[in-house]
Design an enzyme around this catalytic site. Structure first.
Site, short mmCIF file in Angstrom:
data_model
loop_
_atom_site.label_atom_id
_atom_site.label_comp_id
_atom_site.label_asym_id
_atom_site.label_seq_id
_atom_site.Cartn_x
_atom_site.Cartn_y
_atom_site.Cartn_z
CG HIS A 53 -9.27 0.22 -0.46
ND1 HIS A 53 -8.70 0.09 0.80
CD2 HIS A 53 -10.61 0.20 -0.27
CE1 HIS A 53 -9.66 -0.02 1.70
NE2 HIS A 53 -10.83 0.07 1.09
CG MET A 83 -8.31 7.35 2.15
SD MET A 83 -7.40 7.52 3.69
CE MET A 83 -6.61 5.91 3.77
CG HIS A 104 -3.91 -1.65 -1.59
ND1 HIS A 104 -5.04 -2.37 -1.90
CD2 HIS A 104 -4.28 -0.82 -0.59
CE1 HIS A 104 -6.04 -2.00 -1.10
NE2 HIS A 104 -5.60 -1.05 -0.29
CG MET A 119 -11.23 3.45 1.85
SD MET A 119 -9.71 3.53 2.80
CE MET A 119 -8.51 3.55 1.46
N GLY A 179 -9.02 4.38 6.82
CA GLY A 179 -8.76 5.80 6.99
C GLY A 179 -7.30 6.11 7.24
CB SER A 210 -0.90 0.01 1.24
OG SER A 210 -1.39 1.32 1.44
CG ASP A 227 -5.05 2.43 0.78
OD1 ASP A 227 -6.05 1.70 0.68
OD2 ASP A 227 -3.96 2.06 1.26
CG MET A 271 -11.63 -2.59 5.10
SD MET A 271 -10.10 -2.26 4.21
CE MET A 271 -9.12 -1.37 5.44
CG ASP A 327 -6.18 -2.69 3.24
OD1 ASP A 327 -5.11 -2.39 3.80
OD2 ASP A 327 -6.82 -1.91 2.51
C1 DX5 Z 1 -6.40 1.82 5.49
C2 DX5 Z 1 -5.94 1.45 4.11
C3 DX5 Z 1 -4.86 0.46 4.12
C4 DX5 Z 1 -3.60 0.93 4.79
C5 DX5 Z 1 -2.85 -0.23 5.31
O1 DX5 Z 1 -7.46 2.68 5.39
O2 DX5 Z 1 -7.00 0.90 3.36
O3 DX5 Z 1 -4.57 -0.02 2.81
O4 DX5 Z 1 -2.79 1.68 3.95
O5 DX5 Z 1 -1.77 0.24 6.02
P1 DX5 Z 1 -1.05 -0.65 7.12
O6 DX5 Z 1 -0.54 -1.85 6.42
O7 DX5 Z 1 0.00 0.25 7.63
O8 DX5 Z 1 -2.10 -1.00 8.16
ZN ZN Z 2 -6.51 -0.15 1.43
#
Ligand code: DX5
Ligand code: ZN
Length: 227
Positions: free
Chosen positions: A72, A43, A39, A74, A147, A15, A41, A142, A180
């Site tokens: 991903h 948001m 990956h 969000m 977040g 990620s 992310d 998850m 994740d």
């Molecule tokens: C959280 C994200 C994850 C996050 C994982 O909201 O969806 O993908 O980046 O990070 P780690 O591996 O540090 O928990």
């Molecule tokens: Zn993610």
């Protein structure tokens, strides 16, 4: 579009949320040889209490990576951005079941040629995603509340991972099962043993002194834990 590979194969997806946003291209290149997908992310500050990156970053990174881009989303209103992600070079997008409108979002993703993912938060029961299992390519469970990176793995989600793996296998579906949040050397083997086949890891790769070695170690541990 980059091919995702055979569903059910063990995969490590770093990620980039945990990477240095000022040097994303080199972070992506650094872990290339020991990882499978990337990956991303996304948001919106609404579905989750944080904002991150969007299609322009996907478009820029596309020049530096030939990996499957696992985006991903969000987002409260992903329907407004799916086309932009597809155009920017996303290969798969994952939307959250909690926002509703799942059937329409799945159709929209298919029409755009995206691989279809559906995500569920830690407190969302498996029953919410089960009706869509036949129509998706990836189920993301998850293991933290989304977040932020760097949170602790929630072992109570493992029961749901097992239920999902049973349902996927019983129905002989070609669906990847991704976890994740808080995935590291300790939690990865647990998630794999419960039936996950795609590991997303942010901090456990990019916050380590040697991200490439960290990614390799995760994969080796996961390989040994496969049921
Ligand atoms: C959280 C994200 C994850 C996050 C994982 O909201 O969806 O993908 O980046 O990070 P780690 O591996 O540090 O928990
Ligand atoms: Zn993610």
């Amino acid at each position: 579009m980059i091919d995702a590979g055979v569903a059910g194969t063990l995969r490590v997806a770093p990620s980039i949320l945990a990477a240095d946003f000022g040097a994303l291209a080199s972070a992506v290149e650094l872990v290339h040889d020991e990882t499978d997908w990337l990956h991303v992310d996304v948001m919106d500050g609404h579905f989750v209490p944080n904002v991150s990156i969007g299609p322009p970053v996907v478009q820029s990174l596309r020049r530096y990576s030939d990996k499957f881009f696992d985006c991903h989303l969000m987002l409260s209103q992903p329907e407004r951005y799916l086309a932009a992600f597809a155009e920017a070079g996303a290969d798969g997008c994952t939307v959250h079941v909690e926002i509703g409108g799942t059937a329409a979002l799945i159709s929209q993703m298919r029409e755009l040629g995206l691989r279809v993912g559906l995500a569920a938060n830690p407190d969302t029961p498996f029953e919410r995603v089960e009706p869509f299992l036949d129509e998706i390519d990836l189920l993301l469970l998850m293991t933290v509340f989304p977040g932020f990176g760097g949170q602790s793995f929630m072992p109570e989600v493992l029961v749901k991972v097992r239920s999902a793996r049973e349902a996927i296998d019983r129905r002989a579906l070609k669906v990847d099962l991704e976890v994740d949040g808080g995935i590291d050397e300790r939690s990865a083997p647990l998630a794999i043993a419960a039936g996950a086949n795609v590991l997303v890891a942010g901090s456990a790769i990019f916050s380590r002194p040697d991200p490439l070695t960290a990614a390799r170690a995760l994969r080796e541990l996961a390989q040994r834990a496969r049921p």
